[in-house]
Design a protein around this motif. Sequence first.
Motif, PDB file in Angstrom:
ATOM      1  N   ASP A 129       0.681  -1.261   0.178  1.00  0.00           N
ATOM      2  CA  ASP A 129       0.116  -0.088   0.034  1.00  0.00           C
ATOM      3  C   ASP A 129       0.734   1.098  -0.008  1.00  0.00           C
ATOM      4  O   ASP A 129       0.488   2.284  -0.489  1.00  0.00           O
ATOM      5  CB  ASP A 129      -0.797  -0.034   1.255  1.00  0.00           C
ATOM      6  CG  ASP A 129      -1.972  -1.214   1.264  1.00  0.00           C
ATOM      7  OD1 ASP A 129      -2.497  -1.460   0.218  1.00  0.00           O
ATOM      8  OD2 ASP A 129      -2.428  -1.538   2.069  1.00  0.00           O
ATOM      9  N   ALA A 185      -4.543   1.566  -4.130  1.00  0.00           N
ATOM     10  CA  ALA A 185      -5.123   1.410  -2.794  1.00  0.00           C
ATOM     11  C   ALA A 185      -5.608   2.692  -2.147  1.00  0.00           C
ATOM     12  O   ALA A 185      -6.664   2.673  -1.387  1.00  0.00           O
ATOM     13  CB  ALA A 185      -3.780   0.939  -1.706  1.00  0.00           C
ATOM     14  N   PHE A 194      -4.229   1.944   5.616  1.00  0.00           N
ATOM     15  CA  PHE A 194      -3.333   1.005   5.018  1.00  0.00           C
ATOM     16  C   PHE A 194      -3.024   0.180   5.855  1.00  0.00           C
ATOM     17  O   PHE A 194      -2.668   0.052   7.076  1.00  0.00           O
ATOM     18  CB  PHE A 194      -2.178   1.763   4.301  1.00  0.00           C
ATOM     19  CG  PHE A 194      -2.356   2.610   3.079  1.00  0.00           C
ATOM     20  CD1 PHE A 194      -3.801   2.521   2.399  1.00  0.00           C
ATOM     21  CD2 PHE A 194      -1.705   3.596   2.813  1.00  0.00           C
ATOM     22  CE1 PHE A 194      -3.969   3.101   1.302  1.00  0.00           C
ATOM     23  CE2 PHE A 194      -1.830   4.214   1.395  1.00  0.00           C
ATOM     24  CZ  PHE A 194      -3.176   4.041   1.007  1.00  0.00           C
TER      25      PHE A 194
END
Length: 228
Positions: A129, A185, A194
């Motif tokens: 991420d 993401a 994340f």
Amino acid sequence: MKPLIVIPARGGSKGVPRKNIKVLGDKPLIQYTIDAAKGVFDDEFICVSTDDFEIKSVVEQLGLKVPFLRPNELASDTAGTYEVLLHAISHYESEGYFPDTLILLQPTSPFRTSKHIQAALDLYQEELDMVVGVKETKSNPYYILFEEDSNGYLKKSKEADFTRRQDCPKVWEYNGAIYIINVKALKEKTISQFTKVRKFEMDETASHDIDTLLDWKIAEIIANSQEI
């Protein structure tokens, strides 16, 4: 990699008025970050996102085109970085460029260099991420951070029985200097959500972030005592 480098520079600043274009050493604060970005990326991928005509003018005098001025809803004290990043991505996509990796560089970290950015990029992989700049925190929750319990008594934030700080597990804090973010993401969740995050460790000088006048005075000492 299809990068987009975003340098967010709002006109308003309460801690240090007009800090993004205030001269530090011999150049405007934002120039440190622009120079660092240019050391790694082509100008066409570097976006200064601002709501301020004077900041736009200063940046363009440095030879970097400012592609837009932020709309009013992204110029207030309550406007979040997340929305600013999505707005920048959307702008470039509307122009036909579809970045897959966003590099967020905040202008309040003047001592983060091109070498730091490249080293962080080297750690990035598509399945992550984010890779984020960190420094080891001095406020270790196993040792010197406390919270109040229901009776108003202080208790350690993380229960442990360490007698020396050196024996505690290392704890990291984001330093605000470098964020290398997976665009896919970011479109699905905010940075705080994340889970696949790797650290890029930086020293205290490179991690220095300017938020207050004291931070600025420390930055002046650093800027005047070393070649950036």
